[in-house]
Motif scaffolding. Structure first.
Motif, PDB file in Angstrom:
ATOM      1  N   PHE A  30       0.836  -1.207   0.000  1.00  0.00           N
ATOM      2  CA  PHE A  30       0.000   0.000   0.000  1.00  0.00           C
ATOM      3  C   PHE A  30       0.870   1.256   0.000  1.00  0.00           C
ATOM      4  O   PHE A  30       0.654   2.174  -0.804  1.00  0.00           O
ATOM      5  N   LEU A  33       2.645   1.710  -3.442  1.00  0.00           N
ATOM      6  CA  LEU A  33       1.756   2.098  -4.533  1.00  0.00           C
ATOM      7  C   LEU A  33       1.172   3.495  -4.314  1.00  0.00           C
ATOM      8  O   LEU A  33       0.935   4.235  -5.273  1.00  0.00           O
ATOM      9  N   ASN A  37       1.380   6.439  -6.975  1.00  0.00           N
ATOM     10  CA  ASN A  37       0.169   7.079  -7.510  1.00  0.00           C
ATOM     11  C   ASN A  37       0.094   8.553  -7.137  1.00  0.00           C
ATOM     12  O   ASN A  37      -0.969   9.170  -7.244  1.00  0.00           O
ATOM     13  N   MET A  58      -6.533   0.698  -0.990  1.00  0.00           N
ATOM     14  CA  MET A  58      -6.019   0.376  -2.324  1.00  0.00           C
ATOM     15  C   MET A  58      -6.931   0.980  -3.394  1.00  0.00           C
ATOM     16  O   MET A  58      -6.458   1.526  -4.386  1.00  0.00           O
ATOM     17  N   ASP A  62      -5.821   3.817  -6.096  1.00  0.00           N
ATOM     18  CA  ASP A  62      -6.016   3.469  -7.501  1.00  0.00           C
ATOM     19  C   ASP A  62      -6.776   4.585  -8.211  1.00  0.00           C
ATOM     20  O   ASP A  62      -6.378   5.052  -9.279  1.00  0.00           O
ATOM     21  N   LEU A 170      -2.692  -4.244  -8.208  1.00  0.00           N
ATOM     22  CA  LEU A 170      -4.010  -3.853  -7.683  1.00  0.00           C
ATOM     23  C   LEU A 170      -5.154  -4.625  -8.333  1.00  0.00           C
ATOM     24  O   LEU A 170      -6.008  -5.141  -7.627  1.00  0.00           O
ATOM     25  N   TYR A 173      -5.186  -7.989  -6.819  1.00  0.00           N
ATOM     26  CA  TYR A 173      -5.675  -7.901  -5.438  1.00  0.00           C
ATOM     27  C   TYR A 173      -7.198  -7.724  -5.410  1.00  0.00           C
ATOM     28  O   TYR A 173      -7.905  -8.419  -4.674  1.00  0.00           O
ATOM     29  N   PHE A 174      -7.710  -6.819  -6.243  1.00  0.00           N
ATOM     30  CA  PHE A 174      -9.158  -6.593  -6.284  1.00  0.00           C
ATOM     31  C   PHE A 174      -9.892  -7.845  -6.747  1.00  0.00           C
ATOM     32  O   PHE A 174     -10.962  -8.171  -6.233  1.00  0.00           O
TER      33      PHE A 174
END
Lengths: 248, 98
Positions: A30, A33, A37, A58, A62, A170, A173-174
Protein backbone atom coordinates in the motif's frame (compact mmCIF):
# COMPACT_ATOMS: atom_id res chain seq x y z
CA UNK A 1 -8.56 -7.46 38.06
CA UNK A 2 -5.45 -5.69 36.79
CA UNK A 3 -3.72 -9.05 36.34
CA UNK A 4 -6.79 -10.30 34.51
CA UNK A 5 -6.76 -7.29 32.17
CA UNK A 6 -3.06 -7.79 31.50
CA UNK A 7 -3.51 -11.48 30.80
CA UNK A 8 -6.34 -10.79 28.36
CA UNK A 9 -4.31 -8.10 26.62
CA UNK A 10 -1.38 -10.48 26.15
CA UNK A 11 -3.75 -13.16 24.92
CA UNK A 12 -5.07 -10.70 22.38
CA UNK A 13 -1.54 -9.88 21.26
CA UNK A 14 -0.93 -13.57 20.65
CA UNK A 15 -4.07 -13.72 18.48
CA UNK A 16 -2.73 -10.83 16.42
CA UNK A 17 0.47 -12.58 15.31
CA UNK A 18 -0.91 -14.48 12.29
CA UNK A 19 -2.78 -11.39 11.11
CA UNK A 20 0.29 -9.19 11.47
CA UNK A 21 2.34 -11.61 9.36
CA UNK A 22 -0.33 -11.98 6.65
CA UNK A 23 -0.97 -8.22 6.48
CA UNK A 24 2.71 -7.30 6.22
CA UNK A 25 3.10 -7.51 2.41
CA UNK A 26 -0.16 -5.63 1.84
CA UNK A 27 0.73 -2.88 4.27
CA UNK A 28 4.07 -2.32 2.57
CA UNK A 29 2.55 -2.64 -0.90
CA UNK A 30 0.00 0.00 0.00
CA UNK A 31 2.71 2.48 0.99
CA UNK A 32 4.73 1.80 -2.17
CA UNK A 33 1.76 2.10 -4.53
CA UNK A 34 0.43 5.20 -2.76
CA UNK A 35 3.70 6.96 -3.51
CA UNK A 36 3.69 5.66 -7.09
CA UNK A 37 0.17 7.08 -7.51
CA UNK A 38 1.25 10.55 -6.47
CA UNK A 39 0.78 10.64 -2.71
CA UNK A 40 3.42 11.74 -0.22
CA UNK A 41 4.70 9.33 2.44
CA UNK A 42 2.91 11.41 5.08
CA UNK A 43 -0.39 11.12 3.22
CA UNK A 44 0.05 7.35 2.86
CA UNK A 45 0.71 7.03 6.59
CA UNK A 46 -2.27 9.28 7.37
CA UNK A 47 -4.46 7.09 5.20
CA UNK A 48 -3.40 3.88 6.97
CA UNK A 49 -3.83 5.53 10.37
CA UNK A 50 -7.27 7.06 9.80
CA UNK A 51 -9.05 4.81 7.28
CA UNK A 52 -7.38 1.57 8.43
CA UNK A 53 -9.09 -0.64 5.84
CA UNK A 54 -6.67 -2.15 3.33
CA UNK A 55 -9.01 -2.92 0.44
CA UNK A 56 -10.57 0.54 0.44
CA UNK A 57 -7.17 2.20 0.82
CA UNK A 58 -6.02 0.38 -2.32
CA UNK A 59 -9.19 1.48 -4.12
CA UNK A 60 -8.56 5.01 -2.91
CA UNK A 61 -5.02 5.23 -4.26
CA UNK A 62 -6.02 3.47 -7.50
CA UNK A 63 -8.67 6.11 -8.20
CA UNK A 64 -6.47 8.88 -6.83
CA UNK A 65 -3.81 8.01 -9.42
CA UNK A 66 -6.41 8.39 -12.18
CA UNK A 67 -7.32 11.98 -11.26
CA UNK A 68 -10.89 11.11 -10.43
CA UNK A 69 -13.34 13.52 -8.75
CA UNK A 70 -12.88 13.50 -4.95
CA UNK A 71 -16.48 12.57 -4.18
CA UNK A 72 -16.19 9.45 -6.38
CA UNK A 73 -13.07 8.40 -4.46
CA UNK A 74 -14.78 8.88 -1.09
CA UNK A 75 -17.96 7.13 -2.25
CA UNK A 76 -15.92 4.17 -3.55
CA UNK A 77 -14.08 3.88 -0.23
CA UNK A 78 -17.44 3.92 1.52
CA UNK A 79 -18.88 1.30 -0.85
CA UNK A 80 -15.95 -1.11 -0.47
CA UNK A 81 -16.15 -0.77 3.31
CA UNK A 82 -19.87 -1.30 3.34
CA UNK A 83 -19.34 -4.91 4.38
CA UNK A 84 -18.35 -3.60 7.83
CA UNK A 85 -21.98 -2.64 8.45
CA UNK A 86 -22.81 -6.29 8.80
CA UNK A 87 -19.78 -7.01 11.01
CA UNK A 88 -20.76 -4.09 13.19
CA UNK A 89 -24.36 -5.25 13.58
CA UNK A 90 -23.23 -8.80 14.43
CA UNK A 91 -20.41 -7.97 16.84
CA UNK A 92 -22.10 -4.96 18.46
CA UNK A 93 -24.42 -7.27 20.38
CA UNK A 94 -21.40 -8.68 22.21
CA UNK A 95 -20.08 -5.24 23.17
CA UNK A 96 -23.00 -4.61 25.54
CA UNK A 97 -20.79 -4.93 28.64
CA UNK A 98 -18.34 -2.31 27.36
CA UNK A 99 -18.63 1.39 28.21
CA UNK A 100 -19.74 3.80 25.48
CA UNK A 101 -16.18 5.07 25.06
CA UNK A 102 -14.85 1.52 24.76
CA UNK A 103 -17.47 0.74 22.13
CA UNK A 104 -16.64 3.90 20.18
CA UNK A 105 -12.95 2.93 20.18
CA UNK A 106 -13.60 -0.76 19.53
CA UNK A 107 -15.64 -0.18 16.38
CA UNK A 108 -12.78 1.81 14.83
CA UNK A 109 -10.58 -1.31 14.86
CA UNK A 110 -13.21 -3.63 13.34
CA UNK A 111 -11.19 -4.88 10.35
CA UNK A 112 -12.01 -8.22 8.71
CA UNK A 113 -9.61 -10.49 10.65
CA UNK A 114 -10.41 -8.70 13.92
CA UNK A 115 -14.09 -9.41 13.37
CA UNK A 116 -13.42 -13.07 12.53
CA UNK A 117 -11.25 -13.60 15.64
CA UNK A 118 -13.65 -11.75 17.92
CA UNK A 119 -16.60 -13.83 16.73
CA UNK A 120 -14.53 -16.95 17.35
CA UNK A 121 -13.64 -15.72 20.84
CA UNK A 122 -17.31 -15.01 21.58
CA UNK A 123 -18.29 -18.49 20.45
CA UNK A 124 -15.54 -20.11 22.55
CA UNK A 125 -15.84 -18.20 25.82
CA UNK A 126 -19.18 -16.39 25.61
CA UNK A 127 -17.64 -12.92 25.95
CA UNK A 128 -15.23 -10.52 24.28
CA UNK A 129 -13.12 -8.71 26.91
CA UNK A 130 -12.15 -5.18 25.88
CA UNK A 131 -8.53 -5.81 26.95
CA UNK A 132 -8.33 -8.88 24.70
CA UNK A 133 -9.89 -6.98 21.79
CA UNK A 134 -7.40 -4.11 22.08
CA UNK A 135 -4.49 -6.49 22.68
CA UNK A 136 -5.26 -7.94 19.27
CA UNK A 137 -6.12 -4.65 17.56
CA UNK A 138 -3.18 -2.45 18.57
CA UNK A 139 -0.26 -4.51 17.19
CA UNK A 140 -2.08 -4.92 13.85
CA UNK A 141 -2.90 -1.21 13.75
CA UNK A 142 0.51 0.12 14.78
CA UNK A 143 2.37 -2.16 12.37
CA UNK A 144 -0.09 -1.34 9.57
CA UNK A 145 0.88 2.33 9.94
CA UNK A 146 4.62 1.59 10.11
CA UNK A 147 4.32 -0.64 7.03
CA UNK A 148 2.78 2.22 5.04
CA UNK A 149 5.80 4.35 5.89
CA UNK A 150 8.29 1.59 5.02
CA UNK A 151 6.43 0.93 1.76
CA UNK A 152 6.51 4.62 0.89
CA UNK A 153 10.31 4.64 1.30
CA UNK A 154 10.61 1.59 -0.98
CA UNK A 155 8.14 3.04 -3.47
CA UNK A 156 10.24 6.16 -3.88
CA UNK A 157 13.21 3.97 -4.86
CA UNK A 158 11.41 1.92 -7.52
CA UNK A 159 12.02 3.51 -10.89
CA UNK A 160 10.28 1.09 -13.21
CA UNK A 161 7.19 -0.31 -11.48
CA UNK A 162 6.01 -1.97 -14.71
CA UNK A 163 9.03 -4.28 -14.89
CA UNK A 164 8.15 -5.58 -11.42
CA UNK A 165 4.49 -5.94 -12.31
CA UNK A 166 3.69 -3.40 -9.58
CA UNK A 167 1.24 -1.50 -11.76
CA UNK A 168 -0.85 -4.65 -12.15
CA UNK A 169 -0.90 -5.86 -8.54
CA UNK A 170 -4.01 -3.85 -7.68
CA UNK A 171 -6.25 -5.54 -10.27
CA UNK A 172 -4.99 -8.94 -9.03
CA UNK A 173 -5.68 -7.90 -5.44
CA UNK A 174 -9.16 -6.59 -6.28
CA UNK A 175 -9.91 -9.79 -8.17
CA UNK A 176 -8.94 -11.76 -5.05
CA UNK A 177 -11.39 -9.69 -3.02
CA UNK A 178 -14.15 -10.18 -5.60
CA UNK A 179 -13.56 -13.94 -5.48
CA UNK A 180 -13.73 -13.77 -1.68
CA UNK A 181 -17.38 -12.71 -1.96
CA UNK A 182 -18.31 -15.65 -4.16
CA UNK A 183 -20.39 -17.41 -1.49
CA UNK A 184 -22.85 -14.55 -1.41
CA UNK A 185 -26.27 -14.91 -3.01
CA UNK A 186 -26.41 -14.01 -6.74
CA UNK A 187 -22.66 -13.37 -6.80
CA UNK A 188 -22.11 -14.49 -10.41
CA UNK A 189 -24.92 -12.45 -12.02
CA UNK A 190 -23.87 -9.41 -9.97
CA UNK A 191 -20.22 -9.73 -11.01
CA UNK A 192 -21.13 -10.36 -14.67
CA UNK A 193 -23.46 -7.35 -14.76
CA UNK A 194 -21.01 -4.91 -13.19
CA UNK A 195 -18.15 -6.39 -15.21
CA UNK A 196 -19.85 -6.12 -18.60
CA UNK A 197 -21.44 -2.74 -17.94
CA UNK A 198 -18.21 -1.27 -16.56
CA UNK A 199 -16.30 -2.41 -19.66
CA UNK A 200 -18.92 -0.87 -21.97
CA UNK A 201 -19.01 2.35 -19.92
CA UNK A 202 -15.21 2.50 -19.89
CA UNK A 203 -15.22 2.36 -23.70
CA UNK A 204 -18.17 4.65 -24.38
CA UNK A 205 -18.49 7.21 -21.57
CA UNK A 206 -15.00 6.78 -20.20
CA UNK A 207 -13.28 6.62 -16.83
CA UNK A 208 -14.22 7.28 -14.00
CA UNK A 209 -17.90 6.73 -14.80
CA UNK A 210 -17.39 3.03 -15.40
CA UNK A 211 -17.01 2.63 -11.62
CA UNK A 212 -20.33 4.11 -10.54
CA UNK A 213 -22.32 2.94 -13.60
CA UNK A 214 -20.90 -0.59 -13.48
CA UNK A 215 -21.44 -0.87 -9.73
CA UNK A 216 -25.00 0.41 -10.06
CA UNK A 217 -25.73 -2.28 -12.67
CA UNK A 218 -24.43 -4.99 -10.33
CA UNK A 219 -26.40 -3.67 -7.36
CA UNK A 220 -29.60 -3.49 -9.44
CA UNK A 221 -29.16 -7.09 -10.59
CA UNK A 222 -28.61 -8.11 -6.98
CA UNK A 223 -31.72 -6.25 -5.85
CA UNK A 224 -33.90 -7.68 -8.64
CA UNK A 225 -32.74 -11.26 -8.11
CA UNK A 226 -32.88 -10.97 -4.34
CA UNK A 227 -36.50 -9.86 -4.24
CA UNK A 228 -38.35 -12.92 -3.06
CA UNK A 229 -36.70 -16.09 -1.94
CA UNK A 230 -35.31 -17.15 1.38
CA UNK A 231 -33.04 -14.91 3.40
CA UNK A 232 -29.39 -15.86 3.33
CA UNK A 233 -27.56 -16.79 6.54
CA UNK A 234 -25.65 -13.51 6.59
CA UNK A 235 -23.77 -14.11 9.79
CA UNK A 236 -22.09 -17.35 8.77
CA UNK A 237 -21.21 -15.98 5.34
CA UNK A 238 -19.73 -12.75 6.66
CA UNK A 239 -17.51 -14.65 9.11
CA UNK A 240 -16.24 -16.92 6.34
CA UNK A 241 -15.53 -13.88 4.17
CA UNK A 242 -13.76 -12.05 6.95
CA UNK A 243 -11.47 -15.03 7.43
CA UNK A 244 -10.53 -15.01 3.75
CA UNK A 245 -9.27 -11.44 3.89
CA UNK A 246 -5.81 -11.53 5.45
CA UNK A 247 -5.18 -7.81 5.88
CA UNK A 248 -7.03 -5.00 7.62
CA UNK B 1 -5.67 21.54 4.17
CA UNK B 2 -4.89 20.17 0.72
CA UNK B 3 -7.34 18.15 -1.33
CA UNK B 4 -5.63 14.79 -0.77
CA UNK B 5 -5.80 15.15 3.01
CA UNK B 6 -9.46 16.15 2.72
CA UNK B 7 -10.21 13.03 0.64
CA UNK B 8 -8.39 10.85 3.17
CA UNK B 9 -10.24 12.31 6.16
CA UNK B 10 -13.61 12.09 4.40
CA UNK B 11 -12.80 8.46 3.52
CA UNK B 12 -11.88 7.83 7.15
CA UNK B 13 -15.16 9.32 8.39
CA UNK B 14 -17.10 7.23 5.86
CA UNK B 15 -15.24 4.10 6.96
CA UNK B 16 -15.88 4.72 10.66
CA UNK B 17 -19.53 5.25 9.79
CA UNK B 18 -19.72 1.73 8.31
CA UNK B 19 -18.06 0.25 11.40
CA UNK B 20 -20.26 1.93 13.95
CA UNK B 21 -23.37 2.28 11.78
CA UNK B 22 -24.24 -1.38 11.55
CA UNK B 23 -24.59 -1.52 15.32
CA UNK B 24 -26.39 1.82 15.65
CA UNK B 25 -28.75 1.48 12.69
CA UNK B 26 -29.03 -2.03 11.32
CA UNK B 27 -29.52 -3.66 14.72
CA UNK B 28 -32.48 -1.33 15.38
CA UNK B 29 -34.32 -1.95 12.14
CA UNK B 30 -36.58 -4.93 12.60
CA UNK B 31 -36.80 -5.93 8.97
CA UNK B 32 -34.85 -4.61 6.01
CA UNK B 33 -36.85 -5.05 2.77
CA UNK B 34 -35.36 -8.11 1.00
CA UNK B 35 -34.67 -6.20 -2.23
CA UNK B 36 -32.79 -3.49 -0.37
CA UNK B 37 -30.84 -6.08 1.58
CA UNK B 38 -29.96 -8.01 -1.59
CA UNK B 39 -28.88 -4.78 -3.27
CA UNK B 40 -26.69 -3.73 -0.34
CA UNK B 41 -25.30 -7.25 -0.19
CA UNK B 42 -24.13 -6.86 -3.79
CA UNK B 43 -22.34 -3.52 -3.24
CA UNK B 44 -18.74 -4.59 -2.45
CA UNK B 45 -18.44 -7.21 -5.20
CA UNK B 46 -20.10 -4.87 -7.71
CA UNK B 47 -17.73 -1.97 -6.98
CA UNK B 48 -14.57 -4.08 -6.91
CA UNK B 49 -15.52 -5.81 -10.18
CA UNK B 50 -15.59 -2.46 -12.00
CA UNK B 51 -11.95 -1.95 -10.97
CA UNK B 52 -10.92 -5.33 -12.40
CA UNK B 53 -13.00 -5.70 -15.57
CA UNK B 54 -11.47 -2.90 -17.72
CA UNK B 55 -7.98 -4.06 -16.70
CA UNK B 56 -8.91 -7.59 -17.75
CA UNK B 57 -10.18 -6.46 -21.16
CA UNK B 58 -8.12 -3.48 -22.30
CA UNK B 59 -4.60 -3.89 -20.91
CA UNK B 60 -3.34 -6.66 -23.17
CA UNK B 61 -3.14 -10.46 -23.57
CA UNK B 62 -0.60 -10.97 -20.77
CA UNK B 63 -2.82 -9.06 -18.34
CA UNK B 64 -6.02 -10.83 -19.43
CA UNK B 65 -4.37 -14.22 -19.07
CA UNK B 66 -2.93 -13.32 -15.66
CA UNK B 67 -6.34 -12.37 -14.26
CA UNK B 68 -7.86 -15.54 -15.70
CA UNK B 69 -5.18 -17.65 -13.97
CA UNK B 70 -5.57 -15.62 -10.76
CA UNK B 71 -9.34 -16.19 -10.76
CA UNK B 72 -8.85 -19.93 -11.09
CA UNK B 73 -6.21 -19.90 -8.34
CA UNK B 74 -8.57 -17.99 -6.06
CA UNK B 75 -11.02 -20.88 -6.22
CA UNK B 76 -8.45 -23.10 -4.51
CA UNK B 77 -5.98 -20.89 -2.66
CA UNK B 78 -6.24 -18.29 0.10
CA UNK B 79 -5.68 -14.65 -0.82
CA UNK B 80 -2.00 -14.44 0.11
CA UNK B 81 -0.53 -17.24 -2.06
CA UNK B 82 -2.92 -16.41 -4.90
CA UNK B 83 -1.71 -12.82 -4.82
CA UNK B 84 1.98 -13.73 -4.88
CA UNK B 85 1.59 -16.27 -7.68
CA UNK B 86 -0.48 -13.73 -9.62
CA UNK B 87 2.32 -11.19 -9.24
CA UNK B 88 4.88 -13.72 -10.50
CA UNK B 89 2.62 -14.66 -13.43
CA UNK B 90 2.25 -11.08 -14.68
CA UNK B 91 6.03 -10.53 -14.59
CA UNK B 92 6.66 -13.83 -16.40
CA UNK B 93 3.93 -13.37 -19.03
CA UNK B 94 5.00 -9.82 -19.79
CA UNK B 95 8.54 -11.05 -20.32
CA UNK B 96 7.32 -13.80 -22.66
CA UNK B 97 4.48 -12.03 -24.48
CA UNK B 98 5.99 -8.57 -24.48
Amino acid sequence: MVADTQREFLKGMRSSITVVVAALPFGILFGALAVKNGMSATEAVLMSATIYAGASQMVGIDLFGKQIAPWVVVLSIFAVNFRHVLYSAVIGRHFARWSMAQQAVGFFFLVDPQFAEAEKRQAETGRIPFAWFMGMALPIYVLWIIEAWIGAQFGALIENPRALGLDFLLPIYFLGLVMGFRKRAHWLPVVLASGIVSVIAYRTIGSPWHVSIGALAGVLVGAVLGGGGKPTPDEAISIAEAQENPAP
Amino acid sequence: MNETVAIILAGAAATYLTRVGGHLVLSRIKRVPPRVEAGLNAVPAAVLTTLVAPAAVFEGPAETLTLLIAALLALRLPMLPMFFIGGAVIVALRAVMG
